[in-house]
Write a protein that holds these residues in place. Structure first.
Motif, PDB file in Angstrom:
ATOM      1  N   ILE A 162       0.826  -1.205   0.000  1.00  0.00           N
ATOM      2  CA  ILE A 162       0.000   0.000   0.000  1.00  0.00           C
ATOM      3  C   ILE A 162       0.862   1.257   0.000  1.00  0.00           C
ATOM      4  N   GLY A 163       1.852   1.296   0.888  1.00  0.00           N
ATOM      5  CA  GLY A 163       2.670   2.496   1.031  1.00  0.00           C
ATOM      6  C   GLY A 163       3.596   2.777  -0.124  1.00  0.00           C
ATOM      7  N   THR A 164       3.821   1.795  -0.991  1.00  0.00           N
ATOM      8  CA  THR A 164       4.662   2.003  -2.170  1.00  0.00           C
ATOM      9  C   THR A 164       3.842   2.205  -3.429  1.00  0.00           C
ATOM     10  N   ALA A 165       2.513   2.170  -3.288  1.00  0.00           N
ATOM     11  CA  ALA A 165       1.616   2.263  -4.457  1.00  0.00           C
ATOM     12  C   ALA A 165       1.944   1.189  -5.484  1.00  0.00           C
ATOM     13  N   LYS A 166       2.239   0.007  -4.986  1.00  0.00           N
ATOM     14  CA  LYS A 166       2.610  -1.109  -5.863  1.00  0.00           C
ATOM     15  C   LYS A 166       1.403  -1.543  -6.702  1.00  0.00           C
ATOM     16  N   PRO A 167       1.604  -1.832  -7.988  1.00  0.00           N
ATOM     17  CA  PRO A 167       0.491  -2.339  -8.791  1.00  0.00           C
ATOM     18  C   PRO A 167      -0.116  -3.588  -8.147  1.00  0.00           C
ATOM     19  N   GLY A 168      -1.431  -3.631  -8.100  1.00  0.00           N
ATOM     20  CA  GLY A 168      -2.114  -4.751  -7.470  1.00  0.00           C
ATOM     21  C   GLY A 168      -2.410  -5.879  -8.441  1.00  0.00           C
ATOM     22  N   PRO A 169      -3.108  -6.916  -7.975  1.00  0.00           N
ATOM     23  CA  PRO A 169      -3.398  -8.084  -8.807  1.00  0.00           C
ATOM     24  C   PRO A 169      -4.132  -7.750 -10.102  1.00  0.00           C
ATOM     25  N   VAL A 170      -5.061  -6.816 -10.043  1.00  0.00           N
ATOM     26  CA  VAL A 170      -5.822  -6.468 -11.246  1.00  0.00           C
ATOM     27  C   VAL A 170      -4.895  -5.847 -12.292  1.00  0.00           C
ATOM     28  N   GLU A 171      -4.045  -4.935 -11.860  1.00  0.00           N
ATOM     29  CA  GLU A 171      -3.120  -4.281 -12.787  1.00  0.00           C
ATOM     30  C   GLU A 171      -2.105  -5.279 -13.342  1.00  0.00           C
ATOM     31  N   ARG A 172      -1.617  -6.163 -12.486  1.00  0.00           N
ATOM     32  CA  ARG A 172      -0.622  -7.149 -12.950  1.00  0.00           C
ATOM     33  C   ARG A 172      -1.250  -8.169 -13.893  1.00  0.00           C
ATOM     34  N   ALA A 173      -2.548  -8.370 -13.763  1.00  0.00           N
ATOM     35  CA  ALA A 173      -3.225  -9.306 -14.673  1.00  0.00           C
ATOM     36  C   ALA A 173      -3.382  -8.710 -16.064  1.00  0.00           C
ATOM     37  N   ARG A 174      -3.364  -7.389 -16.148  1.00  0.00           N
ATOM     38  CA  ARG A 174      -3.542  -6.742 -17.454  1.00  0.00           C
ATOM     39  C   ARG A 174      -2.314  -6.926 -18.340  1.00  0.00           C
ATOM     40  N   VAL A 175      -1.129  -6.731 -17.771  1.00  0.00           N
ATOM     41  CA  VAL A 175       0.122  -6.902 -18.523  1.00  0.00           C
ATOM     42  C   VAL A 175       1.164  -7.514 -17.593  1.00  0.00           C
ATOM     43  N   PRO A 176       2.158  -8.207 -18.134  1.00  0.00           N
ATOM     44  CA  PRO A 176       3.206  -8.768 -17.282  1.00  0.00           C
ATOM     45  C   PRO A 176       4.030  -7.668 -16.613  1.00  0.00           C
ATOM     46  N   HIS A 177       4.388  -7.903 -15.339  1.00  0.00           N
ATOM     47  CA  HIS A 177       5.234  -7.000 -14.578  1.00  0.00           C
ATOM     48  C   HIS A 177       6.486  -7.743 -14.120  1.00  0.00           C
ATOM     49  N   HIS A 178       7.580  -6.997 -14.005  1.00  0.00           N
ATOM     50  CA  HIS A 178       8.854  -7.575 -13.592  1.00  0.00           C
ATOM     51  C   HIS A 178       9.473  -6.747 -12.463  1.00  0.00           C
ATOM     52  N   LEU A 179      10.234  -7.405 -11.603  1.00  0.00           N
ATOM     53  CA  LEU A 179      10.991  -6.793 -10.508  1.00  0.00           C
ATOM     54  C   LEU A 179      10.102  -6.162  -9.437  1.00  0.00           C
ATOM     55  N   LEU A 180       8.965  -6.774  -9.206  1.00  0.00           N
ATOM     56  CA  LEU A 180       8.155  -6.485  -8.032  1.00  0.00           C
ATOM     57  C   LEU A 180       8.328  -7.641  -7.054  1.00  0.00           C
ATOM     58  N   ASP A 181       8.358  -7.339  -5.736  1.00  0.00           N
ATOM     59  CA  ASP A 181       8.438  -8.398  -4.718  1.00  0.00           C
ATOM     60  C   ASP A 181       9.654  -9.292  -4.922  1.00  0.00           C
ATOM     61  N   VAL A 182      10.798  -8.669  -5.058  1.00  0.00           N
ATOM     62  CA  VAL A 182      12.037  -9.410  -5.333  1.00  0.00           C
ATOM     63  C   VAL A 182      12.699  -9.899  -4.058  1.00  0.00           C
ATOM     64  N   VAL A 183      12.708  -9.072  -3.011  1.00  0.00           N
ATOM     65  CA  VAL A 183      13.404  -9.409  -1.771  1.00  0.00           C
ATOM     66  C   VAL A 183      12.530  -9.081  -0.566  1.00  0.00           C
ATOM     67  N   ASP A 184      12.886  -9.662   0.586  1.00  0.00           N
ATOM     68  CA  ASP A 184      12.206  -9.344   1.833  1.00  0.00           C
ATOM     69  C   ASP A 184      12.717  -8.016   2.388  1.00  0.00           C
ATOM     70  N   PRO A 185      11.951  -7.379   3.288  1.00  0.00           N
ATOM     71  CA  PRO A 185      12.360  -6.069   3.791  1.00  0.00           C
ATOM     72  C   PRO A 185      13.697  -6.042   4.522  1.00  0.00           C
ATOM     73  N   ASP A 186      14.134  -7.181   5.054  1.00  0.00           N
ATOM     74  CA  ASP A 186      15.415  -7.198   5.753  1.00  0.00           C
ATOM     75  C   ASP A 186      16.566  -7.670   4.860  1.00  0.00           C
ATOM     76  N   ASP A 187      16.300  -7.800   3.567  1.00  0.00           N
ATOM     77  CA  ASP A 187      17.351  -8.120   2.597  1.00  0.00           C
ATOM     78  C   ASP A 187      17.880  -6.828   1.976  1.00  0.00           C
ATOM     79  N   SER A 188      19.088  -6.890   1.479  1.00  0.00           N
ATOM     80  CA  SER A 188      19.655  -5.719   0.805  1.00  0.00           C
ATOM     81  C   SER A 188      19.365  -5.784  -0.690  1.00  0.00           C
ATOM     82  N   TYR A 189      19.195  -4.618  -1.273  1.00  0.00           N
ATOM     83  CA  TYR A 189      18.997  -4.515  -2.721  1.00  0.00           C
ATOM     84  C   TYR A 189      19.603  -3.192  -3.149  1.00  0.00           C
ATOM     85  N   SER A 190      20.384  -3.218  -4.211  1.00  0.00           N
ATOM     86  CA  SER A 190      21.153  -2.038  -4.603  1.00  0.00           C
ATOM     87  C   SER A 190      20.891  -1.670  -6.054  1.00  0.00           C
TER      88      SER A 190
END
Length: 316
Positions: free
Chosen positions: A51-79
């Motif tokens: 919610i706080g990131t305004a991430k595309p939801g299931p309906v939006e992701r069903a319309r077209v393929p999305h990539h690089l959403l939900d890649v890591v957990d919040p306590d993982d590093s990403y650069s």
């Protein structure tokens, strides 16, 4: 990445400040031009931050393929370095299928990493970095928290313009690069050749104007709270993700954390969230104004946006 005729594959960037309407525009473009969306928001790579990131939801992701959403957990590093590899791989895969990659988000550094590569500043120097961080602490204690950033202004004005004075990590890194190489970080980006820029790019920046954007930001903050942002922060706590984690210090999450902890009211937190988002949007504008060749459009001008992409694809 090249097409069968030896030309660089096309890629369209859909960038802009927070709440400008990037997601809706990218979805419409993907459906119009047979595209797929690659996330370029540094917070949307984290699971459970929806919610706080305004991430595309299931309906939006069903319309077209999305990539690089939900890649890591919040306590993982990403650069940005990891994003460069992940985004280029995703774009190449999309292009091989004959579809159009749409790199969409407001994290300018991530977009630049994908398009141009990262600064070649050499290995980090732990002792130098520790010394700079210690100086920053001393400056803050003396009531001069922006003094280190002022030094960066003198050494590398272009990088300083892109980095907020409170972003200590990036200020320190930029000064570190200068002291290690003798050259500003802004001059050490990958060169403009095809190897460094693997895609032929149209860089769109969507911005409805200050007044309209401020209204959008305020409305979106209200909508996030109504959609359950406070509960999302509680759920993150229940999963063991504390407020000290970097993703949970982002706008919205740190404001709701204060409510969860009882140190602030929801009314005050909402107002602070709106204010801080407006300030962040101004910094995003500053970043995107420095992008050479960017095409600025009003997100409400759907015909103009589609026309710009159509002309870009016809140029191949």
């Amino acid at each position: 990445m090249k097409t069968p005729d030896g030309q660089r594959a096309p890629l369209v960037v859909v960038a802009g400040p927070s709440a400008a309407g990037k997601t809706a525009a990218a979805l419409a473009l993907a459906e119009r031009f047979d595209g797929e969306v690659i996330n370029a928001d540094s917070m949307q790579v984290y699971r459970y931050l929806d919610i706080g990131t305004a991430k595309p939801g299931p309906v939006e992701r069903a319309r077209v393929p999305h990539h690089l959403l939900d890649v890591v957990d919040p306590d993982d590093s990403y650069s940005a370095g990891r994003f460069q590899l992940d985004a280029r791989a995703a774009a190449a895969t999309i292009a091989v299928r004959g579809r159009l990659p749409l790199l969409t988000g407001g994290t300018g550094l991530y977009i630049r990493a994908c398009l141009e590569g990262l600064v070649e500043g050499g290995a980090a120097d732990p002792s130098l970095r520790a010394s700079l961080e210690q100086e920053a602490e001393q400056f803050a204690a003396a009531g001069e928290p922006e003094r280190l950033h002022a030094r960066l202004v003198a050494l590398d004005p272009e990088s300083a313009a892109r980095i907020h004075p409170n972003d200590l990590r990036r200020v320190v890194r930029a000064i570190e690069i200068f002291q290690l190489t003798g050259r500003p970080a802004s001059e050490l980006r990958a060169g403009p050749g095809a190897e460094a820029r693997p895609f032929r790019t149209l860089y769109l920046v969507l911005d409805p104007g200050v007044e309209a954007l401020d209204a959008r930001i305020d409305a979106r903050a209200e909508a996030m709270i109504e959609a359950g942002l406070l509960q999302e922060v509680r759920d993150l706590r229940d999963r063991g993700y504390g407020p000290e984690l970097r993703p949970l210090q982002a706008i919205g999450y740190r404001h709701m954390a204060a409510v969860v902890d009882g140190s602030d009211t929801l009314v005050n937190a909402r107002a602070a969230m709106q204010r801080d988002t407006r300030r962040f949007a101004r910094r995003q504008r500053t970043w995107f104004r420095a992008v050479r060749g960017a095409v600025w459009l009003d997100p409400r001008d759907r015909a103009g946006i589609e026309k710009a992409v159509e002309q870009f694809l016809e140029e191949a």
